[in-house]
Design an enzyme around this catalytic site. Sequence first.
Site, mmCIF file in Angstrom:
data_model
loop_
_atom_site.group_PDB
_atom_site.id
_atom_site.type_symbol
_atom_site.label_atom_id
_atom_site.label_comp_id
_atom_site.label_asym_id
_atom_site.label_seq_id
_atom_site.Cartn_x
_atom_site.Cartn_y
_atom_site.Cartn_z
ATOM 1 N N CYS A 105 -2.300 -27.682 -22.230
ATOM 2 C CA CYS A 105 -1.174 -26.750 -22.258
ATOM 3 C C CYS A 105 -0.139 -27.193 -21.229
ATOM 4 O O CYS A 105 -0.464 -27.441 -20.067
ATOM 5 C CB CYS A 105 -1.669 -25.343 -21.946
ATOM 6 S SG CYS A 105 -0.351 -24.145 -21.639
ATOM 7 N N GLU A 106 1.101 -27.315 -21.648
ATOM 8 C CA GLU A 106 2.128 -27.812 -20.728
ATOM 9 C C GLU A 106 2.530 -26.787 -19.674
ATOM 10 O O GLU A 106 3.193 -27.129 -18.700
ATOM 11 C CB GLU A 106 3.368 -28.239 -21.512
ATOM 12 C CG GLU A 106 4.121 -27.127 -22.198
ATOM 13 C CD GLU A 106 5.334 -27.629 -22.964
ATOM 14 O OE1 GLU A 106 6.290 -26.848 -23.112
ATOM 15 O OE2 GLU A 106 5.331 -28.792 -23.407
ATOM 16 N N HIS A 107 2.116 -25.532 -19.843
ATOM 17 C CA HIS A 107 2.492 -24.497 -18.884
ATOM 18 C C HIS A 107 1.610 -24.492 -17.634
ATOM 19 O O HIS A 107 2.096 -24.244 -16.528
ATOM 20 C CB HIS A 107 2.438 -23.114 -19.558
ATOM 21 C CG HIS A 107 3.370 -22.993 -20.711
ATOM 22 N ND1 HIS A 107 3.077 -22.278 -21.859
ATOM 23 C CD2 HIS A 107 4.605 -23.520 -20.911
ATOM 24 C CE1 HIS A 107 4.087 -22.360 -22.707
ATOM 25 N NE2 HIS A 107 5.025 -23.104 -22.157
ATOM 26 N N HIS A 108 0.304 -24.754 -17.828
ATOM 27 C CA HIS A 108 -0.621 -24.709 -16.688
ATOM 28 C C HIS A 108 -1.461 -25.970 -16.540
ATOM 29 O O HIS A 108 -2.274 -26.080 -15.622
ATOM 30 C CB HIS A 108 -1.573 -23.498 -16.824
ATOM 31 C CG HIS A 108 -0.865 -22.190 -16.900
ATOM 32 N ND1 HIS A 108 -0.605 -21.546 -18.100
ATOM 33 C CD2 HIS A 108 -0.339 -21.402 -15.926
ATOM 34 C CE1 HIS A 108 0.042 -20.420 -17.872
ATOM 35 N NE2 HIS A 108 0.224 -20.301 -16.557
ATOM 36 N N HIS B 217 -7.508 -21.267 -25.863
ATOM 37 C CA HIS B 217 -6.723 -21.719 -24.716
ATOM 38 C C HIS B 217 -7.388 -21.260 -23.417
ATOM 39 O O HIS B 217 -7.551 -20.062 -23.184
ATOM 40 C CB HIS B 217 -5.299 -21.166 -24.803
ATOM 41 C CG HIS B 217 -4.498 -21.739 -25.927
ATOM 42 N ND1 HIS B 217 -3.407 -22.555 -25.728
ATOM 43 C CD2 HIS B 217 -4.650 -21.634 -27.278
ATOM 44 C CE1 HIS B 217 -2.903 -22.908 -26.904
ATOM 45 N NE2 HIS B 217 -3.629 -22.363 -27.852
ATOM 46 N N CYS C 212 -6.169 -21.274 -20.580
ATOM 47 C CA CYS C 212 -5.254 -20.533 -19.711
ATOM 48 C C CYS C 212 -5.383 -19.026 -19.951
ATOM 49 O O CYS C 212 -4.985 -18.227 -19.107
ATOM 50 C CB CYS C 212 -3.814 -20.989 -19.931
ATOM 51 S SG CYS C 212 -3.201 -20.745 -21.605
ATOM 52 N N GLN D 93 0.731 -25.165 -28.737
ATOM 53 C CA GLN D 93 0.083 -25.277 -30.051
ATOM 54 C C GLN D 93 1.096 -25.208 -31.192
ATOM 55 O O GLN D 93 0.943 -25.909 -32.206
ATOM 56 C CB GLN D 93 -0.972 -24.177 -30.199
ATOM 57 C CG GLN D 93 -1.786 -24.288 -31.486
ATOM 58 C CD GLN D 93 -2.928 -23.283 -31.524
ATOM 59 O OE1 GLN D 93 -3.508 -22.959 -30.494
ATOM 60 N NE2 GLN D 93 -3.247 -22.798 -32.709
#
Length: 255
Positions: free
Chosen positions: A146-149, A215, A217, A187
């Site tokens: 995941c590019e956020h976390h 996920h 996260c 995703q």
Amino acid sequence: FVAVIARNTTHQLTYQPATLIMFRTATQSLRIGVSKVSFGQSLFAPVVHNSRRAVCDCPHEKEAAASKLEEEKLERIAGAMRTILKELGEDPDREGLQNTPMRYAKAMKYFTKGYGEDAISVAKAAFSETTNEMVVVRDIALFSLCEHHLVPFLGKVHIGYLPDGKVLGLSKLARISEVFSRRLQIQERLTSQIAEAVMEAANAKGVGVVIEAEHLCMTMRGVEKPGASTTTSCLLGTFMEDPRTRSEFLNLIHK
């Protein structure tokens, strides 16, 4: 005499031997801007001097340069990881962590190796075939970050397409999903990228892609809800336009 030479620079050498010898003698004494004297050529053909150093196209040297660049990248990532460990209150020099920064660097390069790959190139094994029946490969294992976390999400992807005179090798569908999943992702975008690449590589009439993933996260942090599954889909061409084709695809992947 120099003026005579200048007037004849655009003419072929049609002089008598004695005159030609005199021209040659003059040419030898006036080396600046003179490359050669021959029949059918200008007397003052320009001399081109290349001041650039020769660049070797040797494959071994290119490979060595690329390898050195890769090592430098790993060192920078490892150095950043050492800083993170220190800021977290850890000692990066203790026994259990001494090699962790470099292991982390190598792992991250592997997890994101898709940046160095092209999905259409890896899917170039296509074969002419007159079939017009749907092709579906389901339950392809999928792992991404995941590019956020920068924590993983993992699950499975189902891919189907309707050929139009050409079919892909079955493993190429898995390879296409691998190229895009080995990047920092969300995703929703991942689903669309896989579908668009299959559409282009197969020149298909239509494509359907469904991803089901968990996920971490949402499991390890935030709402902390283990077992929650996210489903995304992308339908292109006849899979979007024809309800019967769409229904057939969805029934096949959930059989």
